[in-house]
Design a protein around this motif. Structure first.
Motif, PDB file in Angstrom:
ATOM      1  N   SER A   1      58.526 -18.371  32.201  1.00 37.74           N
ATOM      2  CA  SER A   1      59.450 -19.399  32.667  1.00 37.74           C
ATOM      3  C   SER A   1      59.120 -20.682  31.900  1.00 37.74           C
ATOM      4  O   SER A   1      58.767 -20.625  30.721  1.00 37.74           O
ATOM      5  CB  SER A   1      59.262 -19.546  34.185  1.00 37.74           C
TER       6      SER A   1
ATOM      7  N   GLN B   1      61.697 -26.062  34.275  1.00 38.34           N
ATOM      8  CA  GLN B   1      62.504 -25.670  35.427  1.00 38.34           C
ATOM      9  C   GLN B   1      62.174 -26.492  36.678  1.00 38.34           C
ATOM     10  O   GLN B   1      62.844 -26.365  37.704  1.00 38.34           O
ATOM     11  CB  GLN B   1      62.359 -24.163  35.707  1.00 38.34           C
TER      12      GLN B   1
ATOM     13  N   ARG C   1      60.380 -14.395  41.194  1.00 36.08           N
ATOM     14  CA  ARG C   1      59.638 -14.549  42.448  1.00 36.08           C
ATOM     15  C   ARG C   1      60.289 -13.750  43.571  1.00 36.08           C
ATOM     16  O   ARG C   1      59.604 -13.168  44.414  1.00 36.08           O
ATOM     17  CB  ARG C   1      59.522 -16.038  42.812  1.00 36.08           C
TER      18      ARG C   1
ATOM     19  N   LYS D   1      65.691 -21.228  32.925  1.00 41.16           N
ATOM     20  CA  LYS D   1      64.332 -20.870  33.333  1.00 41.16           C
ATOM     21  C   LYS D   1      64.201 -20.934  34.864  1.00 41.16           C
ATOM     22  O   LYS D   1      63.467 -20.154  35.459  1.00 41.16           O
ATOM     23  CB  LYS D   1      63.318 -21.795  32.655  1.00 41.16           C
TER      24      LYS D   1
ATOM     25  N   ASP E   1      63.006 -17.806  36.924  1.00 39.41           N
ATOM     26  CA  ASP E   1      61.837 -18.020  37.779  1.00 39.41           C
ATOM     27  C   ASP E   1      62.141 -17.558  39.209  1.00 39.41           C
ATOM     28  O   ASP E   1      61.361 -16.845  39.845  1.00 39.41           O
ATOM     29  CB  ASP E   1      61.522 -19.538  37.729  1.00 39.41           C
TER      30      ASP E   1
ATOM     31  N   VAL F   1      54.843 -15.063  37.104  1.00 37.94           N
ATOM     32  CA  VAL F   1      55.643 -16.033  36.367  1.00 37.94           C
ATOM     33  C   VAL F   1      54.719 -17.068  35.742  1.00 37.94           C
ATOM     34  O   VAL F   1      53.922 -17.693  36.435  1.00 37.94           O
ATOM     35  CB  VAL F   1      56.597 -16.782  37.347  1.00 37.94           C
TER      36      VAL F   1
ATOM     37  N   VAL G   1      52.215 -16.972  40.285  1.00 37.96           N
ATOM     38  CA  VAL G   1      52.693 -18.094  39.459  1.00 37.96           C
ATOM     39  C   VAL G   1      51.504 -18.766  38.780  1.00 37.96           C
ATOM     40  O   VAL G   1      50.450 -18.948  39.401  1.00 37.96           O
ATOM     41  CB  VAL G   1      53.440 -19.146  40.319  1.00 37.96           C
TER      42      VAL G   1
ATOM     43  N   ARG H   1      54.478 -20.646  33.739  1.00 37.02           N
ATOM     44  CA  ARG H   1      55.262 -21.867  33.469  1.00 37.02           C
ATOM     45  C   ARG H   1      54.513 -22.762  32.471  1.00 37.02           C
ATOM     46  O   ARG H   1      53.766 -23.663  32.872  1.00 37.02           O
ATOM     47  CB  ARG H   1      55.491 -22.640  34.771  1.00 37.02           C
TER      48      ARG H   1
END
Ligand SMILES: NC(=O)c1ccc[n+]([C@@H]2O[C@H](COP(=O)([O-])OP(=O)(O)OC[C@H]3O[C@@H](n4cnc5c(N)ncnc54)[C@H](OP(=O)(O)O)[C@@H]3O)[C@@H](O)[C@H]2O)c1
Length: 246
Positions: A137, A141, A163, A155, A159, A178, A218, A180
């Motif tokens: 991602s 975002q 999730r 993104k 994302d 994910v 994440v 970021r």
């Protein structure tokens, strides 16, 4: 293999010319690797990896969604797939309102293709009873700015999808994580003015590899972006506008 992915035997790198994707591979434990599928529009030699595994190129065009089901079947044709890394991405540019075609391409690659591929792979992994998927991602975002919101929106969609899928997959032995990243020095950002906390692809690769091995869903690269994302999301619009203008 259950959540808490340790030592993959089979990996698919989708977007195998991606500098971040290749850096992730480099930081994974590859001692048990037997097959690594390298999916891209054009053949992509992997630089800096010493492994006796078979590196198998597969043609992949993100905008050709009709080909994706067959493409995913190929990834499972020789047996189980332990790990899929989805690294495709198109930056688009800042000129939404003047270059919508560019924004459309980013939407097709970053959201439609990446989400669809992720869902197709997850379905096959559920059938085999294990697997982990990493999708890339972006910090972009977090909150819309006036300069990269088309990219950020793609993104954000990806994302959200990742999730949500991860929630749906609970108890199946399959999981999605994910990543970021913030601004990363790669071909994608070449020539652009660097943002605060800019890092190399190597740094992102390291963070991604430990995210894959963990049970987390994440991760941020660099990690300072995690508290920053929280602060950014809480700032009043006028303040955010002022500090995010570049
Ligand atoms: N660099 C950054 O600052 C940054 C920050 C946050 C997130 N990200 C994300 O990280 C991921 C990797 O980016 P990167 O920095 O490593 O950039 P990159 O080297 O440009 O990688 C982008 C990848 O996407 C592939 N791709 C683009 N359009 C495609 C299409 N239509 N069909 C098939 N493949 C396509 C590229 O393949 P080709 O070689 O064929 O073009 C390449 O493999 C992307 O998802 C990006 O959005 C990057």
């Amino acid at each position: 293999m259950l959540n808490g992915f340790k030592s993959p035997q089979t990996i698919a790198l989708i977007g195998s010319t991606s500098e971040i994707g290749q850096a992730i591979l480099k930081h994974l434990p590859l001692e048990n690797l037997s097959t690594c599928y390298l999916a891209s529009r054009s053949p992509s030699p992997i630089v800096g990896i010493s492994s006796k595994a078979a590196f198998v190129p597969i043609a992949f065009e993100a905008t050709d969604t009709h080909s994706h089901e067959k493409f995913v079947q190929q990834l499972f044709s020789q047996g189980d797939l332990d790990l899929a890394i989805i690294a495709i991405g198109a930056l688009g540019n800042d000129s939404t309102l003047s270059d919508e075609a560019n924004a459309l391409n980013a939407m097709q690659v970053n959201y439609v293709a990446a989400s669809y591929i992720m869902a197709l792979i997850a379905k096959k992994m559920v059938e085999q009873g294990h697997g982990r998927i990493l999708v890339i991602s972006s910090f972009a975002q977090t909150r819309p700015r006036n300069d990269n919101f088309a990219y950020g929106s793609t993104k954000a969609g990806l994302d959200f999808m990742a999730r949500g899928l991860n929630e749906k997959l609970r108890g199946t032995g399959v999981s999605v994580c994910v990543l970021r990243p913030g601004f990363v020095r790669t071909r994608m950002t070449h020539g652009m003015v660097e943002a605060p906390f800019t890092v190399s692809a190597e740094v992102v690769g390291k963070v991604a590899a430990s995210l894959i091995k963990s049970k987390k869903s994440v991760g941020y690269a660099p990690s300072i972006l995690k508290p920053l994302a929280l602060i950014f999301s809480l700032l009043p619009p006028a303040v955010f506008r002022k500090i995010s203008q570049r």
